[in-house]
Design an enzyme around this catalytic site. Structure first.
Site, short mmCIF file in Angstrom:
data_model
loop_
_atom_site.label_atom_id
_atom_site.label_comp_id
_atom_site.label_asym_id
_atom_site.label_seq_id
_atom_site.Cartn_x
_atom_site.Cartn_y
_atom_site.Cartn_z
N GLU A 24 -25.58 -80.57 -6.65
CA GLU A 24 -26.39 -79.40 -7.01
C GLU A 24 -27.74 -79.84 -7.57
O GLU A 24 -27.95 -81.02 -7.87
CB GLU A 24 -25.65 -78.56 -8.04
N VAL A 105 -23.43 -74.06 -8.70
CA VAL A 105 -22.20 -74.45 -8.00
C VAL A 105 -21.99 -73.55 -6.78
O VAL A 105 -21.75 -74.03 -5.66
CB VAL A 105 -20.98 -74.38 -8.95
N SER A 139 -18.60 -65.96 -14.06
CA SER A 139 -19.44 -66.70 -13.11
C SER A 139 -19.03 -66.45 -11.67
O SER A 139 -17.84 -66.37 -11.34
CB SER A 139 -19.36 -68.20 -13.41
N LYS A 158 -16.97 -75.46 -18.10
CA LYS A 158 -17.78 -75.81 -19.27
C LYS A 158 -17.05 -75.37 -20.54
O LYS A 158 -16.48 -74.28 -20.61
CB LYS A 158 -19.15 -75.15 -19.17
#
Length: 304
Positions: A24, A105, A139, A158
């Site tokens: 990424e 991502v 997300s 995370k």
């Protein structure tokens, strides 16, 4: 119409059937300051190469989706200001408007699948945010894992996220969550999130085989491989918990919301750990790049 432009090195590797690992670009544009961002990006690419695969850092530059960047493009991107942070919802808009954007991502997975790249190394995935029962802040990475056939190697979700809820959503979406070499799910900077792993695999060959079998079965989506941070770089969960809590409270006090939450929290945790969190972040990304290169090699062996 060509939807993406591969770098010369990536084009050559794909044509020859050699292993390629997607990377990424938000870690470059949104994760670290110049020039450290360029130094780390080069280290990650070099780690992939030294472990037998070709790196393909992905970004949108002036409306063109690049799968693999030349070193000159990498350096220019590392110094570009005002770069958009792209996910599934805004990637096409950025391209159609001729703008520049770094891939998260989700966006990296989309581009990787488009180019025929099955393995992607990152730091940590996004997930369910704390307080999501009120904010619905989840997300797009999780949904992407359920529909895009790329194996993602990360050090877990995370640590600032609600990891138990993240795992529940992944289970609901049918995403295989594989812990590499241990029975516990890691939590980014920490090796143990306090949760048992749904699946465990101890070799790159096993992971590659599972990815290939999903394709044969016609199952949509990819795999999440959670690769624990090296022991020497770990920050224990007990140490991090009060730091994350303080950073979250600071974010609430300042009215930080939406896409701004994650970068704010990561910066605040960097300050509160006196830079240790960034050192750990770099170590885990390099560790993930190593494993990703091994998995990509094993996939090539199976498919040849």
């Amino acid at each position: 119409m060509t939807l993406y432009t591969p770098s010369p090195a990536v084009a050559e590797a794909l044509a020859a059937g050699r292993p390629v690992v997607a990377l990424e670009s938000t870690i470059i544009t949104h994760g670290m300051p110049w020039p450290q961002n360029l130094e780390v990006a080069r280290k990650v690419e070099d780690t992939v190469r030294s472990n037998g695969a070709e790196p393909a850092t992905i970004a949108v530059i002036d409306g063109t989706l690049h799968v693999g960047l030349t070193d000159a493009q990498l350096e220019a991107l590392a110094q570009t200001r005002g770069v958009a942070k792209l996910s599934r919802a805004d990637m096409a808009v950025c391209m159609s408007q001729g703008r520049t954007g770094a891939t998260t991502v989700a966006a990296t997975m989309i581009a990787a699948e488009l180019a025929g790249i099955a393995v992607f190394a990152t730091g940590g995935i996004g997930g369910v945010h704390q307080g999501a029962e009120n904010s619905f802040d989840i997300s797009a990475d999780l949904q992407e894992l359920s529909q895009t056939a790329v194996t993602v190697i990360a050090a877990g979700a995370k640590a600032i996220l609600d990891i138990p809820k993240t795992m529940e959503v992944l289970e609901t979406l049918g995403v295989p969550v594989i812990a590499y070499g241990q029975d516990k799910i890691p939590a980014f900077w920490s090796r143990d999130a306090g949760l048992p792993a749904p699946l465990r695999m101890d070799t790159a060959a096993e992971i590659a085989g599972a990815h290939i079998m999903r394709g044969k079965l016609g199952l949509p989506g990819g795999q999440l491989v959670t690769n624990p941070i090296p022991v020497e770089a770990e920050i224990a969960r007990e140490t991090l918990a009060p730091i994350i809590a303080r950073a979250a409270q600071d974010a609430a006090d300042h009215g930080i919301a939406g896409k701004n939450v994650t970068p704010y929290l990561l910066q605040r945790i960097f300050e509160l750990t006196e830079g240790r969190s960034l050192e750990a972040n770099i170590a885990l990304v390099l560790n993930n790049a190593r494993l990703a290169a091994e998995i990509a090699q094993e996939m090539c062996k199976i498919t040849k």
